[in-house]
Design a protein around this motif. Structure first.
Motif, mmCIF file in Angstrom:
data_model
loop_
_atom_site.group_PDB
_atom_site.id
_atom_site.type_symbol
_atom_site.label_atom_id
_atom_site.label_comp_id
_atom_site.label_asym_id
_atom_site.label_seq_id
_atom_site.Cartn_x
_atom_site.Cartn_y
_atom_site.Cartn_z
ATOM 1 N N GLY A 53 -1.562 6.080 -0.590
ATOM 2 C CA GLY A 53 -0.890 4.886 0.213
ATOM 3 C C GLY A 53 -2.145 4.136 0.914
ATOM 4 O O GLY A 53 -3.293 4.751 1.202
ATOM 5 N N ARG A 60 4.074 1.742 -0.837
ATOM 6 C CA ARG A 60 5.375 2.302 -0.990
ATOM 7 C C ARG A 60 6.321 1.039 -1.212
ATOM 8 O O ARG A 60 6.349 0.190 -0.372
ATOM 9 N N ASP A 80 2.992 0.838 4.871
ATOM 10 C CA ASP A 80 2.406 1.279 3.609
ATOM 11 C C ASP A 80 2.355 0.477 2.610
ATOM 12 O O ASP A 80 3.738 -0.016 2.254
ATOM 13 N N THR A 105 -0.847 5.193 -7.752
ATOM 14 C CA THR A 105 -0.055 6.380 -7.469
ATOM 15 C C THR A 105 -0.718 7.456 -8.201
ATOM 16 O O THR A 105 -0.657 8.664 -7.728
ATOM 17 N N ALA A 154 8.896 0.827 3.400
ATOM 18 C CA ALA A 154 7.441 0.603 3.577
ATOM 19 C C ALA A 154 7.078 1.023 4.997
ATOM 20 O O ALA A 154 5.834 1.123 5.490
ATOM 21 N N SER A 198 0.859 12.892 5.098
ATOM 22 C CA SER A 198 1.632 11.701 4.639
ATOM 23 C C SER A 198 0.798 10.787 5.524
ATOM 24 O O SER A 198 0.234 10.874 6.689
#
Length: 521
Positions: free
Chosen positions: A457, A476, A473, A175, A480, A189
């Motif tokens: 992601g 995440r 994802d 990340t 998710a 996103s």
């Protein structure tokens, strides 16, 4: 900045290499590939055949000595205690320069990806030799070196540690490094990126039987194929509107269990419950060849060898995997192996040197694939869950542009989608995480999204027995789920993206195929 100039900061390697190069050229050798600026040719002198052969042998021996000495110098330089920050800076700069010259890394499945992989392999051969010089696993029983793929997972792990040392433990996508690439993508996103406007088209020509497989053609936006348990395969064209079924391939006497496009999309290979595989010409739909299963058993899955499309691997109901030569219609010698159950899923890694096979008893086997002969060597076995059929395996070298770890996506009848990391060059798997779906009995499949994301992601897509298409994802930690598409009236068995992710196709157990259109930002 030139890469050669920067290498002087790493020590005395360039001077030793130049000295070795001069000695090599003085002996009459010549260079090929990225390690030479030019080529030195030697005039042929008259003499008998023995003298010429001796000269060639001498050149080959000297070239081998030169490469070994070069590798030794590089290793000694690496152990000399240079600051790790300088090494990481060098690796980053080297990667940027190679990326600017040869383009970004891409996944197989298109002609462009294949040509890029050839270029990358030619420029990294010598660099990869040094990493395996001292590895005892790279040596055979008699001390001879085994060939090591340019996509070696051990080497990728070393590069990951060098470039991404600050990765949070346990994460698939780092990340901390995603901010720059997220800005390049407009700071959208994954949820926004994979929002769909609705159904683009519905194909219902197979409504009487399940459609276990749907696939877009390689590197193609609008050509789609699907197979049905009614024994036929449909080739569809989505543009120009309205979408149409170009032709239906008929010939199998029982249901078609699986099919695959060749790299150039000119042929398809299909497997059937009638114990045969067929080779089809996609241009006119004619059957080029019919090949019976060597064991006379139901054929359940197939996949092309990604580098050599003349070879196809099939799995059957008698627990066997066979490598078939589709030109001769014969089984490759040494290209067979037995699993613990009915073979339901097959997948190659990107370079085509590793093959994974899953069976209906919950096991996943990895095989080393000999590129020269097509021989299979069983390497590792993983029991996902005893008695739970493994219905889908999907391999990916890069999860996203931020995460280079080779990964495997597996569907088993556990009401979970499983993500594994490939930890070595023998296909050993390590579970990273799982995602909740509904799957207890149907042969549900899943895929990695084909484009490597510039966002924070990375996304995977799967069918499910709850009649929905699910997006997750993999980075995440909580919640998710990215998106869920509803519209099917039966369990969703397979999903497929086109090359630019503008369209997604999904098929279900009632025979319906839905093409979804992604929202344009």
């Amino acid at each position: 900045m030139r890469l050669r100039g920067f290498s002087h900061a790493l020590g005395r390697i360039p001077i030793d290499l130049l000295r070795a190069r001069r000695l090599f050229l003085a002996a009459g050798g010549h260079f090929t590939g990225a390690c030479s600026r030019g080529r030195t040719r030697r005039k042929r002198r008259p003499g008998n055949g023995r003298g010429v052969a001796a000269g060639l042998s001498s050149r080959r021996e000297f070239r081998t000595q030169y490469i070994r000495r070069r590798s030794q110098l590089l290793r000694e330089n690496a152990k000399a205690g240079h600051p790790p920050a300088l090494r990481r800076q060098y690796l980053r700069l080297r990667g940027q320069l190679l990326g600017q010259r040869y383009g970004p890394l891409s996944e197989p499945g298109s002609a462009r990806a294949y040509s890029n992989s050839i270029v990358r392999s030619s420029r990294t051969t010598l660099d990869r030799m040094e990493d395996f010089e001292d590895d005892p696993r790279a040596l055979g029983a008699r001390g001879h070196r085994r060939s090591v793929s340019r996509g070696s997972y051990q080497l990728q792990a070393q590069m990951n540690r060098a470039v991404y040392e600050d990765r949070p433990p346990g994460s698939v996508v780092p990340t901390s490094a995603a901010e720059a690439s997220r800005a390049m993508a407009g700071d959208t996103s994954l949820s926004e990126n994979y929002a769909f406007a609705g159904m683009y088209h519905v194909f219902d020509q197979h409504v009487d039987e399940a459609v276990p497989r749907v696939r877009f053609a390689n590197d193609d936006r609008h050509r789609l194929a699907c197979c049905s348990l009614d024994g036929s395969i449909s080739l569809c064209q989505l543009v120009p509107a309205p979408p149409t079924v170009l032709r239906v391939l008929r010939g199998h006497t029982r249901g078609v269990s699986d099919f695959a496009w060749s790299l150039s999309n000119d042929i398809l290979v299909s497997t059937s419950l009638d114990a045969t595989m067929r080779i089809w010409a996609s241009e006119d739909g004619r059957c080029i060849r019919e090949i019976p299963d060597p064991d006379g058993a139901e054929l359940l899955c197939c996949t092309f060898q990604p580098v050599n499309n003349n070879l196809t691997v099939v799995g059957n109901a008698k627990h066997n995997v066979h490598v078939m030569n589709i030109s001769t219609g014969k089984k490759v010698k040494g290209g067979s192996s037995k699993l613990t159950g009915r073979v339901l899923a097959l997948s190659f890694d990107a370079p085509g040197r590793l093959l994974w096979a899953g069976d209906d008893r919950g096991s996943v086997f990895s095989f080393l694939f000999d590129m020269a002969t097509g021989k299979l060597t069983k390497a590792k076995r993983l029991v996902v869950h005893e008695g739970s059929p493994v219905t889908s395996i999907s391999a990916r070298s890069w999860v996203s542009r931020e995460a280079r770890d080779p990964s495997l996506l597996i569907n088993a009848c556990l009401n979970k989608l499983l993500l594994y990391r490939v930890v070595d060059n023998e296909g050993t798997l390590q579970l990273k995480r799982s995602f909740p779906i509904e799957q207890s009995s149907h042969p549900v499949r899943s895929i990695f999204c084909p484009l490597m994301s510039f966002r924070q992601g990375a996304c995977v897509v799967t069918g499910s027995e709850d009649m929905c298409v699910h997006f997750f994802d993999v980075e995440r930690a909580a919640k998710a789920a990215v998106n869920k598409l509803q519209g099917h009236s039966a369990p969703v068995l397979d999903v497929s993206f086109n090359c630019d992710e503008s369209l997604l196709a999904s098929s279900d157990a009632s025979g319906m195929v839905i093409v979804w259109r992604r929202e344009q930002k």
